[in-house]
Design a protein around this motif. Structure first.
Motif, PDB file in Angstrom:
ATOM      1  N   GLU A 123       0.834  -1.207   0.000  1.00 45.42           N
ATOM      2  CA  GLU A 123       0.000   0.000   0.000  1.00 45.42           C
ATOM      3  C   GLU A 123       0.871   1.262   0.000  1.00 45.42           C
ATOM      4  OE1 GLU A 123      -3.332   2.472   0.034  1.00 45.42           O
ATOM      5  OE2 GLU A 123      -3.123   0.377  -0.483  1.00 45.42           O
ATOM      6  N   ARG A 124       1.928   1.278   0.829  1.00 43.27           N
ATOM      7  CA  ARG A 124       2.844   2.436   0.854  1.00 43.27           C
ATOM      8  C   ARG A 124       3.516   2.621  -0.502  1.00 43.27           C
ATOM      9  NH1 ARG A 124       4.039   0.558   5.934  1.00 43.27           N
ATOM     10  NH2 ARG A 124       5.938  -0.456   5.218  1.00 43.27           N
TER      11      ARG A 124
ATOM     12  N   ARG B  27       2.351   1.669  -3.417  1.00 41.93           N
ATOM     13  CA  ARG B  27       1.328   2.129  -4.355  1.00 41.93           C
ATOM     14  C   ARG B  27       1.048   3.616  -4.161  1.00 41.93           C
ATOM     15  NH1 ARG B  27      -3.392   3.599  -4.670  1.00 41.93           N
ATOM     16  NH2 ARG B  27      -3.994   3.189  -2.544  1.00 41.93           N
ATOM     17  N   GLU B  28       0.991   4.061  -2.887  1.00 42.51           N
ATOM     18  CA  GLU B  28       0.755   5.476  -2.602  1.00 42.51           C
ATOM     19  C   GLU B  28       1.893   6.342  -3.136  1.00 42.51           C
ATOM     20  OE1 GLU B  28       0.319   5.696   1.636  1.00 42.51           O
ATOM     21  OE2 GLU B  28      -1.843   5.337   1.551  1.00 42.51           O
ATOM     22  N   ARG B  29       3.131   5.848  -3.081  1.00 41.95           N
ATOM     23  CA  ARG B  29       4.302   6.621  -3.510  1.00 41.95           C
ATOM     24  C   ARG B  29       4.550   6.549  -5.015  1.00 41.95           C
ATOM     25  NH1 ARG B  29       8.355   7.730   0.544  1.00 41.95           N
ATOM     26  NH2 ARG B  29       9.900   7.640  -1.112  1.00 41.95           N
ATOM     27  N   GLU B  30       3.847   5.669  -5.716  1.00 42.05           N
ATOM     28  CA  GLU B  30       4.155   5.408  -7.120  1.00 42.05           C
ATOM     29  C   GLU B  30       4.199   6.675  -7.968  1.00 42.05           C
ATOM     30  OE1 GLU B  30       2.536   2.748 -10.876  1.00 42.05           O
ATOM     31  OE2 GLU B  30       1.438   2.714  -8.990  1.00 42.05           O
TER      32      GLU B  30
ATOM     33  N   ASP C 150      -0.587  14.886  -5.296  1.00 36.02           N
ATOM     34  CA  ASP C 150      -0.766  13.954  -6.412  1.00 36.02           C
ATOM     35  C   ASP C 150      -2.244  13.861  -6.788  1.00 36.02           C
ATOM     36  OD1 ASP C 150      -1.963  12.148  -4.621  1.00 36.02           O
ATOM     37  OD2 ASP C 150      -0.199  10.857  -4.504  1.00 36.02           O
TER      38      ASP C 150
ATOM     39  N   VAL D  45      -4.468  11.674  -6.326  1.00 32.61           N
ATOM     40  CA  VAL D  45      -5.419  11.081  -5.375  1.00 32.61           C
ATOM     41  C   VAL D  45      -5.520  11.910  -4.102  1.00 32.61           C
ATOM     42  CG1 VAL D  45      -5.228   8.728  -6.257  1.00 32.61           C
ATOM     43  CG2 VAL D  45      -3.723   9.471  -4.415  1.00 32.61           C
TER      44      VAL D  45
ATOM     45  N   LEU E 106      -2.890  13.036  -2.096  1.00 30.69           N
ATOM     46  CA  LEU E 106      -1.818  12.922  -1.102  1.00 30.69           C
ATOM     47  C   LEU E 106      -0.812  14.046  -1.326  1.00 30.69           C
ATOM     48  CD1 LEU E 106      -1.257   9.054  -1.183  1.00 30.69           C
ATOM     49  CD2 LEU E 106      -2.593  10.378   0.467  1.00 30.69           C
TER      50      LEU E 106
ATOM     51  N   TRP F 279       3.003  15.787  -0.907  1.00 30.75           N
ATOM     52  CA  TRP F 279       4.387  15.309  -0.933  1.00 30.75           C
ATOM     53  C   TRP F 279       5.369  16.459  -0.882  1.00 30.75           C
ATOM     54  CZ3 TRP F 279       4.862  10.200  -0.458  1.00 30.75           C
ATOM     55  CH2 TRP F 279       3.762   9.405  -0.811  1.00 30.75           C
TER      56      TRP F 279
ATOM     57  N   GLN G 212       6.005  12.077   2.581  1.00 28.63           N
ATOM     58  CA  GLN G 212       4.579  12.371   2.520  1.00 28.63           C
ATOM     59  C   GLN G 212       4.243  13.340   3.643  1.00 28.63           C
ATOM     60  OE1 GLN G 212       1.983   8.969   2.582  1.00 28.63           O
ATOM     61  NE2 GLN G 212       0.158  10.213   2.340  1.00 28.63           N
TER      62      GLN G 212
END
Length: 187
Positions: free
Chosen positions: A46-47, A49-52, A165, A167, A169, A171, A181
């Motif tokens: 999940e982390r 995927r969030e950072r992708e 980003d 979605v 989030l 950064w 993040q």
């Protein structure tokens, strides 16, 4: 009870002096370790995927030739999705509490110079606007931020690019490519 199948609890609860304590069967520990390993793997995935998308954003910082005291920050969005609220901030003195903002920003475009005579990196800025942010940076796009402070005179300074980003989030990426993040958007 009507409609419910009977069930059993696979442990013993010895009662002594009016209190009880559960004793789990020996096979449960391995199952718990497996469940923890699976939970950790899911959280790691999940982390990642969030950072992708944020991992595909890059920054360079250099002095502007011929303009003493000025620097240029290039933000490169190599992701397939736009980023939003892109700003450049700098802390010129180590541990300073205030951040300096960029003076102007503009999106970059591929140069019109014919490919045979174009430099290896042939992107150019058409227009910059006196501001410290771009509301959005397109997928596979670049932007240039002009700053009223030099790169070379700030060996202990830190430069930050902050963005959101697609979605939602938030950064922060620094000049050494440390990606972090942020909990909220305070820029």
């Amino acid at each position: 009870l009507d409609g419910w199948e009977p069930w059993t609890l696979p442990c013993e609860i010895p009662i002594a002096d009016g209190t009880g304590m559960a004793v789990l069967p020996p096979g449960t520990l391995a199952q718990d370790e497996l469940a923890n390993a699976q939970r950790n793997a899911i959280q790691t995935a999940e982390r990642l995927r969030e950072r992708e998308q944020a991992e595909n954003v890059d920054v360079t910082w250099h002095d502007v030739p011929g303009r003493a005291g000025w620097s240029m920050v290039l933000v490169i969005n190599d992701s397939r999705r736009p980023i939003f609220g892109v700003v450049v901030r700098a802390r010129l003195v180590q541990n300073a509490t205030s951040l300096l903002a960029a003076l102007s920003a503009g999106e970059m475009y591929p140069s019109a110079i014919p490919a045979g005579r174009a430099p290896a990196d042939s992107w150019t800025v058409r227009d910059t606007t006196p501001c410290d942010r771009l509301e959005s940076l397109r997928p596979n796009g670049r932007s240039a931020f002009t700053c009223g402070f030099p790169y070379t005179a700030s060996p202990h300074g830190r430069l930050f690019v902050r963005f959101t980003d697609d979605v939602g989030l938030h950064w922060q990426l620094d000049q050494d490519h440390h990606l972090e993040q942020l909990n909220d958007r305070d820029w």
